[in-house]
Design a protein around this motif. Structure first.
Motif, PDB file in Angstrom:
ATOM      1  N   UNK A   1       0.877  -1.185  -0.131  1.00 45.03           N
ATOM      2  CA  UNK A   1      -0.064   0.068   0.082  1.00 45.03           C
ATOM      3  C   UNK A   1       1.088   1.160  -0.024  1.00 45.03           C
ATOM      4  N   UNK A   2       0.420   2.387  -0.485  1.00 39.49           N
ATOM      5  CA  UNK A   2       1.089   3.505  -0.384  1.00 39.49           C
ATOM      6  C   UNK A   2       1.884   3.913  -1.658  1.00 39.49           C
ATOM      7  N   UNK A   3       2.592   5.145  -1.835  1.00 38.45           N
ATOM      8  CA  UNK A   3       3.324   5.289  -2.743  1.00 38.45           C
ATOM      9  C   UNK A   3       4.507   4.357  -2.885  1.00 38.45           C
ATOM     10  N   UNK A   4       5.059   4.241  -4.049  1.00 37.12           N
ATOM     11  CA  UNK A   4       6.341   3.384  -4.482  1.00 37.12           C
ATOM     12  C   UNK A   4       7.436   4.310  -4.019  1.00 37.12           C
ATOM     13  N   UNK A   5       8.863   3.567  -3.729  1.00 32.80           N
ATOM     14  CA  UNK A   5      10.005   4.409  -3.322  1.00 32.80           C
ATOM     15  C   UNK A   5      11.005   3.915  -4.424  1.00 32.80           C
TER      16      UNK A   5
END
Length: 401
Positions: free
Chosen positions: A76-80
């Motif tokens: 979940x959430x933005x990629x890095x």
């Protein structure tokens, strides 16, 4: 939490530039070990704050030591963004010089082998061998599609004890002229790059630690049995060389029934004379095995059930066990790795050596046969060159920052 730890570290002392350099080296080492790796992962691994990691990554990216390697996926959430060592940042060469073969490989700074060559060693004189080493190394660069000047570091492994102050190799009786004064300078001139010399069995131990059975083992020894007998020791995670670089020269242990007054035996060592390939052949000859004889042939005949050959193998197993007992009672290794042309015969040696160990000593380290086979020294030479190259590249990065 990570931010406070970093602030504390920065307030201990030292100039800001020194602290930045320490943080950058810490981040680079984390990328080398874990990469591809995200900024958050690096922060967790190093206990540095995310801003400190980001600042270090910017410097390392600008210096060409690190590159972006895509982004995280899933979850979940933005990629890095992921980071890894830049393979094009530098190149290293590892060279294994033996009595019979010269093995060499070129690798990028991540440790990936790009090209390698194996040639019969031209050991007639030191000059012919040095010329051959230079030719092989430069040919490897061509094979990899790079200019030789792009090679950052080379490590040369050979029999003998490297004496750094004198720039020569002692006790390398298998290589004619190899003990000459100024050998290291001559090889460096031939190669035209920064080099290091190291004992071949020590390098085999480093190779095992990097890519073999010694990975993750803090205390182990590598026992080489082939044209010579020697041992490399990794203690508390580090190669142990001793006060003068001669640690592990177990070939000189007086553990074989032989005439120590014989100058040739004193020169090469009692255990070496008895347990090396030469000793195996001498045993087979005394028992009446027909010529032509080699250690390889003796083990092959033992595998086929030849009684005389099996007696030779039993005697060899006894000598190996004696050497292990002598060392185990001093350094207490967790693991003993057998290597070399003789040591690789695990199907014939592991059981009798293990039995002898149980009978002779209360110390019973785990006993294994190298999975790197004849490549252990080559892997070790590349590993040592990588460490030196990464230090040089980091220093270069600091200078350009």
């Amino acid at each position: 939490m990570g931010g406070s730890e970093t602030s504390d570290r920065a307030s201990v002392g030292g100039t800001p530039s020194l602290l930045r350099a320490i943080n950058e080296r810490t981040v680079l080492e984390s990328v080398r070990k874990v990469g591809p790796v995200s900024r958050a992962q690096i922060a967790r691994e190093t206990a540095l704050s995310k801003p400190t990691v980001s600042q270090a990554l910017v410097t390392l990216l600008e210096a060409g030591l690190v590159r972006e390697a895509g982004r995280t996926s899933g979850g979940k959430g933005p990629t890095a963004v992921l980071y890894e060592l830049n393979p094009q940042a530098g190149w290293v060469v590892g060279i294994d010089v033996g009595r019979d073969w010269v093995r060499a490989a070129i690798a990028d700074v991540t440790g990936q082998f790009v090209a390698r060559r194996d040639e019969r060693a031209q050991v007639k004189t030191a000059k012919t061998l040095i010329t051959q080493i230079g030719a092989i190394a430069h040919a490897l660069a061509a094979d990899a599609g790079i200019k030789w000047r792009q090679v950052t570091f080379a490590t040369v492994g050979s029999p003998g004890v490297f004496e750094q102050e004198r720039g020569q190799v002692a006790l390398a009786y298998a290589l004619p002229g190899w003990g000459r004064q100024g050998l290291v300078e001559l090889v460096q001139r031939e190669l035209g790059t920064k080099i290091a010399f190291e004992n071949d069995v020590n390098l085999a131990a480093i190779g095992e630690q990097w890519q073999g059975l010694g990975k993750g083992v803090d205390n182990f020894v590598y026992l080489h049995l082939g044209t010579g007998v020697g041992m490399g020791m990794v203690l508390n995670g580090e190669l142990y060389r001793g006060s003068a670089g001669a640690a592990g020269e177990v070939g000189y242990l007086p553990l074989a029934v032989t005439d120590l007054r014989d100058p040739s035996i004193r020169r090469r060592g009692a255990l070496d004379a008895a347990a090396s390939a030469t000793g195996v052949v001498a045993d087979a000859r005394r028992l009446g095995m027909p010529p032509p004889l080699t250690a390889k042939k003796v083990f092959e005949e033992a595998r086929r059930g030849d009684r005389k050959a099996r007696r030779v193998v039993a005697a060899e197993a006894h000598r190996i066990a004696l050497a292990i007992v002598a060392v185990a009672s001093v350094v207490d290794p967790e693991l003993v790795i057998l290597g070399g042309g003789i040591g690789s015969n695990g199907d014939l040696l592991l059981e009798p050596v293990g039995r002898e160990l149980r009978e002779l000593s209360p110390f019973r380290p785990r006993l294994e046969v190298s999975t790197l086979h004849q490549e252990a020294t080559l892997y070790g030479s590349v590993s040592m060159a990588l460490q030196a190259a990464q230090d040089q590249l980091f220093a270069r990065g600091e200078a350009s920052a």
